[in-house]
Design a protein around this motif. Structure first.
Motif, PDB file in Angstrom:
ATOM      1  N   THR A  84       0.844  -1.192   0.000  1.00 12.19           N
ATOM      2  CA  THR A  84       0.000   0.000   0.000  1.00 12.19           C
ATOM      3  C   THR A  84       0.881   1.244   0.000  1.00 12.19           C
ATOM      4  OG1 THR A  84      -1.757  -1.172   1.155  1.00 12.19           O
ATOM      5  CG2 THR A  84      -1.825   1.238   1.245  1.00 12.19           C
TER       6      THR A  84
ATOM      7  N   ASP B 127      -2.573   0.609  -4.227  1.00  8.95           N
ATOM      8  CA  ASP B 127      -1.677  -0.531  -4.064  1.00  8.95           C
ATOM      9  C   ASP B 127      -0.663  -0.538  -5.191  1.00  8.95           C
ATOM     10  OD1 ASP B 127      -2.858  -1.414  -1.742  1.00  8.95           O
ATOM     11  OD2 ASP B 127      -4.006  -3.026  -2.681  1.00  8.95           O
TER      12      ASP B 127
ATOM     13  N   THR C 214      -4.597   6.847  -1.480  1.00  9.17           N
ATOM     14  CA  THR C 214      -3.978   5.544  -1.236  1.00  9.17           C
ATOM     15  C   THR C 214      -4.228   4.640  -2.421  1.00  9.17           C
ATOM     16  OG1 THR C 214      -4.262   5.818   1.138  1.00  9.17           O
ATOM     17  CG2 THR C 214      -3.947   3.577   0.348  1.00  9.17           C
TER      18      THR C 214
END
Length: 168
Positions: free
Chosen positions: A59, A127, A125
């Motif tokens: 992340t 990944d 945010t």
């Protein structure tokens, strides 16, 4: 169109791509925004201090703070940490209402619905799948460009922030 003033164009729907300031991109948001310079951008990640494991997913959070703004934009990418820099790793969108993929999943930028900040700051945010196999290229550097805007719909009077993070 020739007489259309360029200072009324904004990118609320995201960066057109290639504006992170990385060696491959070569440009930042300042290529279009006439901005002052700030220094309140950060990149955080759950990649261990010992380094990433090729193929694992991590992340990544890009954050910016600017005392004069509550509207923000960004673009982030990752590249090899060497003189032959190339895009490395794959980004996955975890918040499709605020972010979107850019440049064949090698970068992420904001959407119009992902520009509103709170208390003069904004975070996004996503990944990231680490590149390669055990014999991979080694270190990777994340590059992010941020715009803290005055929300007037023009590309004037905004503040540019940037940050890098290198992981092994």
């Amino acid at each position: 169109i020739i007489l259309y003033p360029s200072d009324t164009i904004s990118n609320t729907g995201g960066s057109p791509g290639g504006k992170t300031g990385s060696p491959t991109d070569g440009q930042t948001c300042q290529a279009c925004h006439y901005a002052g310079i700030g220094n309140s951008g950060t990149i955080t990640t759950n990649i261990p201090s010992s380094g990433y494991v090729p193929g694992n997913t991590y992340t990544i959070t890009a954050s910016v703070t600017d005392n004069n703004s509550n509207k923000f934009g960004f673009e982030i990418t990752s590249e090899e940490n060497n003189s032959n820099s190339a895009k490395k790793g794959t980004f996955l969108i975890t918040n499709p209402t605020e972010t979107k993929s850019n440049i064949n999943n090698t970068a992420v930028t904001h959407l119009a619905s992902g520009t509103s900040g709170t208390n003069n700051s904004k975070s996004w945010t996503m990944d990231w799948i680490a590149p390669g196999f055990a014999s991979s290229t080694g270190g990777v550097t994340f590059y992010v460009s941020f715009m803290a805007t005055n929300a007037d719909g023009t590309n004037m009077g905004d503040t540019y922030h940037s940050e890098t993070l290198t992981v092994n």
